[in-house]
Design a protein around this motif. Sequence first.
Motif, PDB file in Angstrom:
ATOM      1  N   GLY A 258      -8.790   4.384  -4.519  1.00 36.13           N
ATOM      2  CA  GLY A 258      -7.439   4.527  -4.141  1.00 36.13           C
ATOM      3  C   GLY A 258      -7.048   3.664  -2.565  1.00 36.13           C
ATOM      4  N   PHE A 259      -8.089   3.853  -1.809  1.00 39.65           N
ATOM      5  CA  PHE A 259      -8.075   3.086  -0.330  1.00 39.65           C
ATOM      6  C   PHE A 259      -7.640   1.643  -0.421  1.00 39.65           C
ATOM      7  CE2 PHE A 259      -9.812   0.945   2.889  1.00 39.65           C
ATOM      8  CZ  PHE A 259      -8.996   1.426   4.201  1.00 39.65           C
ATOM      9  N   ILE A 260      -8.893   1.139  -1.465  1.00 41.62           N
ATOM     10  CA  ILE A 260      -8.606  -0.392  -1.749  1.00 41.62           C
ATOM     11  C   ILE A 260      -7.214  -0.743  -2.393  1.00 41.62           C
ATOM     12  CG2 ILE A 260      -9.495  -2.155  -3.389  1.00 41.62           C
ATOM     13  CD1 ILE A 260     -12.359  -0.555  -2.981  1.00 41.62           C
ATOM     14  N   VAL A 261      -6.731   0.184  -3.240  1.00 41.27           N
ATOM     15  CA  VAL A 261      -5.449  -0.038  -3.906  1.00 41.27           C
ATOM     16  C   VAL A 261      -4.273  -0.020  -2.711  1.00 41.27           C
ATOM     17  CG1 VAL A 261      -3.580   0.878  -5.357  1.00 41.27           C
ATOM     18  CG2 VAL A 261      -5.927   0.856  -6.139  1.00 41.27           C
ATOM     19  N   ALA A 262      -4.656   0.860  -1.738  1.00 43.80           N
ATOM     20  CA  ALA A 262      -3.520   0.789  -0.655  1.00 43.80           C
ATOM     21  C   ALA A 262      -3.599  -0.352   0.257  1.00 43.80           C
ATOM     22  CB  ALA A 262      -3.577   2.240   0.261  1.00 43.80           C
ATOM     23  N   LEU A 263      -4.808  -0.851   0.564  1.00 43.03           N
ATOM     24  CA  LEU A 263      -5.024  -2.051   1.210  1.00 43.03           C
ATOM     25  C   LEU A 263      -4.205  -3.297   0.491  1.00 43.03           C
ATOM     26  CD1 LEU A 263      -6.518  -3.456   3.646  1.00 43.03           C
ATOM     27  CD2 LEU A 263      -8.543  -3.788   2.199  1.00 43.03           C
TER      28      LEU A 263
ATOM     29  N   GLY B 100      -6.399   8.933  -1.712  1.00 44.75           N
ATOM     30  CA  GLY B 100      -6.650   7.631  -1.498  1.00 44.75           C
ATOM     31  C   GLY B 100      -5.975   6.508  -1.134  1.00 44.75           C
ATOM     32  N   MET B 101      -4.533   6.716  -1.978  1.00 42.51           N
ATOM     33  CA  MET B 101      -3.575   5.712  -2.034  1.00 42.51           C
ATOM     34  C   MET B 101      -2.546   6.150  -0.846  1.00 42.51           C
ATOM     35  SD  MET B 101      -2.389   4.760  -5.558  1.00 42.51           S
ATOM     36  CE  MET B 101      -2.177   6.094  -6.164  1.00 42.51           C
ATOM     37  N   THR B 102      -2.316   7.320  -0.626  1.00 45.30           N
ATOM     38  CA  THR B 102      -1.203   7.862   0.247  1.00 45.30           C
ATOM     39  C   THR B 102      -1.833   8.177   1.723  1.00 45.30           C
ATOM     40  OG1 THR B 102      -1.510  10.168  -0.172  1.00 45.30           O
ATOM     41  CG2 THR B 102       0.218   9.041  -1.442  1.00 45.30           C
ATOM     42  N   VAL B 103      -2.884   8.642   1.926  1.00 47.67           N
ATOM     43  CA  VAL B 103      -3.255   8.908   3.510  1.00 47.67           C
ATOM     44  C   VAL B 103      -3.379   7.620   4.198  1.00 47.67           C
ATOM     45  CG1 VAL B 103      -5.097   9.761   4.779  1.00 47.67           C
ATOM     46  CG2 VAL B 103      -4.317  10.973   2.822  1.00 47.67           C
ATOM     47  N   PRO B 104      -3.964   6.498   3.670  1.00 49.95           N
ATOM     48  CA  PRO B 104      -3.916   5.238   4.292  1.00 49.95           C
ATOM     49  C   PRO B 104      -2.753   4.538   4.548  1.00 49.95           C
ATOM     50  CG  PRO B 104      -5.721   5.158   2.548  1.00 49.95           C
ATOM     51  CD  PRO B 104      -4.800   6.351   2.597  1.00 49.95           C
ATOM     52  N   MET B 105      -1.682   4.813   3.988  1.00 50.43           N
ATOM     53  CA  MET B 105      -0.365   4.216   3.924  1.00 50.43           C
ATOM     54  C   MET B 105       0.435   4.589   5.209  1.00 50.43           C
ATOM     55  SD  MET B 105      -0.055   2.173   1.656  1.00 50.43           S
ATOM     56  CE  MET B 105       1.512   1.233   2.124  1.00 50.43           C
TER      57      MET B 105
ATOM     58  N   PHE C 181      -1.000   4.612   7.935  1.00 53.14           N
ATOM     59  CA  PHE C 181      -1.723   3.753   9.194  1.00 53.14           C
ATOM     60  C   PHE C 181      -1.070   2.305   8.726  1.00 53.14           C
ATOM     61  CE2 PHE C 181      -4.973   0.453   9.694  1.00 53.14           C
ATOM     62  CZ  PHE C 181      -4.814   0.504  11.274  1.00 53.14           C
ATOM     63  N   PHE C 182      -1.099   1.935   7.425  1.00 55.28           N
ATOM     64  CA  PHE C 182      -0.796   0.600   6.945  1.00 55.28           C
ATOM     65  C   PHE C 182       0.961   0.297   7.206  1.00 55.28           C
ATOM     66  CE2 PHE C 182      -4.460   0.725   3.731  1.00 55.28           C
ATOM     67  CZ  PHE C 182      -5.121  -0.167   4.838  1.00 55.28           C
ATOM     68  N   THR C 183       1.371   1.486   7.169  1.00 53.94           N
ATOM     69  CA  THR C 183       3.089   1.331   7.271  1.00 53.94           C
ATOM     70  C   THR C 183       3.366   1.101   8.732  1.00 53.94           C
ATOM     71  OG1 THR C 183       3.428   2.978   5.324  1.00 53.94           O
ATOM     72  CG2 THR C 183       5.259   2.435   7.004  1.00 53.94           C
ATOM     73  N   LYS C 184       2.556   1.714   9.466  1.00 57.10           N
ATOM     74  CA  LYS C 184       2.860   1.425  11.037  1.00 57.10           C
ATOM     75  C   LYS C 184       2.396  -0.002  11.433  1.00 57.10           C
ATOM     76  CE  LYS C 184       2.103   5.682  13.683  1.00 57.10           C
ATOM     77  NZ  LYS C 184       1.301   6.608  14.431  1.00 57.10           N
ATOM     78  N   LYS C 185       1.216  -0.583  10.640  1.00 54.67           N
ATOM     79  CA  LYS C 185       1.154  -1.844  10.988  1.00 54.67           C
ATOM     80  C   LYS C 185       2.038  -2.964  10.516  1.00 54.67           C
ATOM     81  CE  LYS C 185      -2.878  -3.415  10.869  1.00 54.67           C
ATOM     82  NZ  LYS C 185      -4.298  -4.126  10.853  1.00 54.67           N
ATOM     83  N   LEU C 186       2.509  -2.456   9.396  1.00 56.96           N
ATOM     84  CA  LEU C 186       3.862  -3.426   8.860  1.00 56.96           C
ATOM     85  C   LEU C 186       5.001  -3.491   9.775  1.00 56.96           C
ATOM     86  CD1 LEU C 186       3.724  -3.159   4.754  1.00 56.96           C
ATOM     87  CD2 LEU C 186       3.340  -5.023   6.289  1.00 56.96           C
ATOM     88  N   LEU C 187       5.328  -2.232  10.194  1.00 51.90           N
ATOM     89  CA  LEU C 187       6.508  -2.036  10.974  1.00 51.90           C
ATOM     90  C   LEU C 187       6.144  -2.830  12.380  1.00 51.90           C
ATOM     91  CD1 LEU C 187       7.486   1.535  10.748  1.00 51.90           C
ATOM     92  CD2 LEU C 187       8.847  -0.366   9.850  1.00 51.90           C
ATOM     93  N   SER C 188       5.158  -2.710  12.967  1.00 54.44           N
ATOM     94  CA  SER C 188       4.930  -3.376  14.075  1.00 54.44           C
ATOM     95  C   SER C 188       4.878  -4.973  13.911  1.00 54.44           C
ATOM     96  CB  SER C 188       3.384  -3.021  14.889  1.00 54.44           C
ATOM     97  OG  SER C 188       2.556  -3.272  13.954  1.00 54.44           O
ATOM     98  N   PHE C 189       4.235  -5.329  12.739  1.00 51.63           N
ATOM     99  CA  PHE C 189       4.021  -6.713  12.310  1.00 51.63           C
ATOM    100  C   PHE C 189       5.725  -7.433  12.191  1.00 51.63           C
ATOM    101  CE2 PHE C 189       4.234  -9.946   9.065  1.00 51.63           C
ATOM    102  CZ  PHE C 189       3.848 -10.987   9.621  1.00 51.63           C
ATOM    103  N   ASN C 190       6.512  -6.550  11.539  1.00 49.49           N
ATOM    104  CA  ASN C 190       7.780  -7.054  11.225  1.00 49.49           C
ATOM    105  C   ASN C 190       8.873  -7.038  12.488  1.00 49.49           C
ATOM    106  OD1 ASN C 190       9.972  -7.775   9.585  1.00 49.49           O
ATOM    107  ND2 ASN C 190      10.872  -5.554   9.249  1.00 49.49           N
TER     108      ASN C 190
END
Length: 111
Positions: A15-20, A76-81, A83-92
Motif C-alpha cells: 500500500g505504501f508503494i501504491v501511495a508512492l 499502507g495507502m492512507t498514512v503515507p499520503m 506526508f506526500f500531500t504536504k510535499k505536493l502542496l509545497s511543490f505546487n
Amino acid sequence: MAHNIIGALICALAGFIVALVNYLLSKRILETRPEKFAFSAVARQVIQIGYLVTVFFIGSRLTVNLTFLLVGAVLGMTVPMIFFTKKLLSFNESAQMKPKAGEEENDGGKI
C-alpha cells in the motif's frame, strides 16, 4: 495469528508503494500539465481501488483473515499520503512562485 499480522504488514508495504506511485503520478502531472491535475484524482482512485480489489481476490484464496489484509492495505495507502500531500502542496506553491517561460518579473520600477 502471526500469519495474519505478517499478511497485514505485507499489504501495508504494498500500500505504501501504491501511495508512492500516486504521489509520483500527481507530481509528474503538476510538473508537465498542471491544468490537467483533476485527472490525476481519477487516476489515483483507479489505482487505489484496483489494489484493494486485488488484495480482496488474492486474500480470499488464502487461509489468512481477509480483514487483516484489507486493513493493512488501507493503512499502507492512507498514512503515507499525509506526508506526500504536504510535499505536493509545497511543490505546487514553489512552482507557482517561479515566473513562467517568457514572462518577466514585474517589480513595479518601470512604467
